[in-house]
Design an enzyme around this catalytic site. Structure first.
Site, mmCIF file in Angstrom:
data_model
loop_
_atom_site.group_PDB
_atom_site.id
_atom_site.type_symbol
_atom_site.label_atom_id
_atom_site.label_comp_id
_atom_site.label_asym_id
_atom_site.label_seq_id
_atom_site.Cartn_x
_atom_site.Cartn_y
_atom_site.Cartn_z
ATOM 1 C CG ASP A 38 -45.722 24.878 8.677
ATOM 2 O OD1 ASP A 38 -46.333 25.631 9.769
ATOM 3 O OD2 ASP A 38 -44.770 24.255 9.057
ATOM 4 C CG ASP A 64 -37.988 26.864 2.403
ATOM 5 O OD1 ASP A 64 -37.881 27.713 3.249
ATOM 6 O OD2 ASP A 64 -37.038 26.311 2.038
ATOM 7 C CB VAL A 65 -41.311 31.755 4.453
ATOM 8 C CG1 VAL A 65 -42.546 30.890 4.761
ATOM 9 C CG2 VAL A 65 -40.288 31.376 5.397
ATOM 10 C CG ASN A 91 -47.584 33.132 12.219
ATOM 11 O OD1 ASN A 91 -47.653 33.710 13.442
ATOM 12 N ND2 ASN A 91 -47.377 31.852 12.131
ATOM 13 C CB SER A 147 -41.599 40.368 17.923
ATOM 14 O OG SER A 147 -41.092 40.200 19.427
ATOM 15 C CE1 TYR A 160 -38.337 36.192 16.791
ATOM 16 C CE2 TYR A 160 -38.583 37.592 18.534
ATOM 17 C CZ TYR A 160 -39.276 36.762 17.680
ATOM 18 O OH TYR A 160 -40.453 36.957 17.602
ATOM 19 C CE LYS A 164 -40.445 37.962 14.343
ATOM 20 N NZ LYS A 164 -41.372 37.382 13.306
ATOM 21 C CB VAL A 195 -47.649 34.057 22.997
ATOM 22 C CG1 VAL A 195 -48.839 33.138 22.945
ATOM 23 C CG2 VAL A 195 -48.176 35.547 22.496
#
Length: 266
Positions: A38, A64-65, A91, A147, A160, A164, A195
């Site tokens: 993370d 840091d992705v 994720n 998603s 977004y 995805k 969610v």
């Protein structure tokens, strides 16, 4: 039923909270070991320490992705700390709501960097670690979190949704490359429904703010009404599906999109 993940060693991005943390718990419940990755180092270290209190193998690696060098460091640290690597769950992701008429280019670039580039780099370094000759080198599994927004058209989340959808396509190409090149790494996508965690709650607030629904309750009700099962998803619903894909029970499942959305996106 808990998937058997005995011997699994899995890196989970965005693992300091939310769905990432719940996925880490599911991996540990199945007998695996987990590296929480993370950008929030304090929260990530606290989460790993809490998970390890019961004797489970849980470590934290800073990541840091969106940064290639950060991925290289994190994957090396995870392999060293876990004694190998058999899975990566991409994720980490962000959502910023905008109407098209107010679309903010900087916000869209940020979404694409985290959600698309971050996932692509995760695939890159998972392959490098788990393919023959890699630092882990015994094959494995990648699960990319997309998603339901990749499969339906819902207003206010164009950037977004696009990101995805891209994650889902990255999965297909990665599965094809892995097979053609003999990496021994399965690659699959999970498409969660809405969610009611922090991200989901913020999305509902944004729908009211953008004038798309008269209230937060109306926004949530619209999602429920589009879902044949008649409820929102839980983090356990999603995490259990990810754990299954990581397990040997899914050994011949590759390049698929697993929708865990109560049939919202059918």
């Amino acid at each position: 039923m808990t998937s058997d993940l005995t011997g699994a060693r899995v890196l989970v991005t965005g693992g300091a909270g939310g769905l990432g943390l719940r996925t880490a718990r599911a991996i540990l419940a199945g007998g695996g070991a987990v590296a929480i990755a993370d950008i929030n180092e304090e929260a990530g270290a606290e989460a790993a320490a809490a998970l390890a209190q019961d004797g489970a193998t849980a470590v934290f690696v800073a990541l840091d992705v969106t940064d290639d060098a950060s991925w290289e460091r994190a994957s090396t640290e995870a392999v060293d700390a876990l004694g190998g690597l058999t899975g990566v769950v991409n994720n980490a992701g962000i959502e910023i709501s905008d109407l098209f008429v107010d679309l903010n280019p900087d916000s869209m670039r940020k979404i694409l960097e985290v959600n698309v580039l971050g996932t692509a780099l995760g695939i890159k370094h998972a392959f490098r670690a788990m393919r023959p000759g890699g630092s882990a080198g015994s094959g494995g599994v990648i699960v990319n979190i997309a998603s339901v927004a990749a499969t339906i058209a819902f207003p206010g989340i164009a950037a977004y949704s696009a990101s995805k959808s891209a994650v889902d396509r990255l999965t297909k190409v990665a599965a094809a490359e892995s097979g053609r090149l003999g990496y021994g790494v399965r690659v699959n996508t999970v498409c969660p429904g809405l969610v009611p965690n922090a991200m989901g709650a913020q999305l509902a607030v944004d729908m009211e703010r953008l004038g798309l629904f008269p209230s937060v309750d109306d926004a949530v009700g619209a999602v429920v009404s589009l879902t044949p099962l008649g409820r929102l998803a839980t983090e356990d619903d999603i995490a259990n599906g990810v754990a299954f894909l990581l397990s040997e029970d899914a050994a011949f499942i590759n390049g698929v999109t697993l929708s865990i959305d109560g049939a919202m996106g059918m």
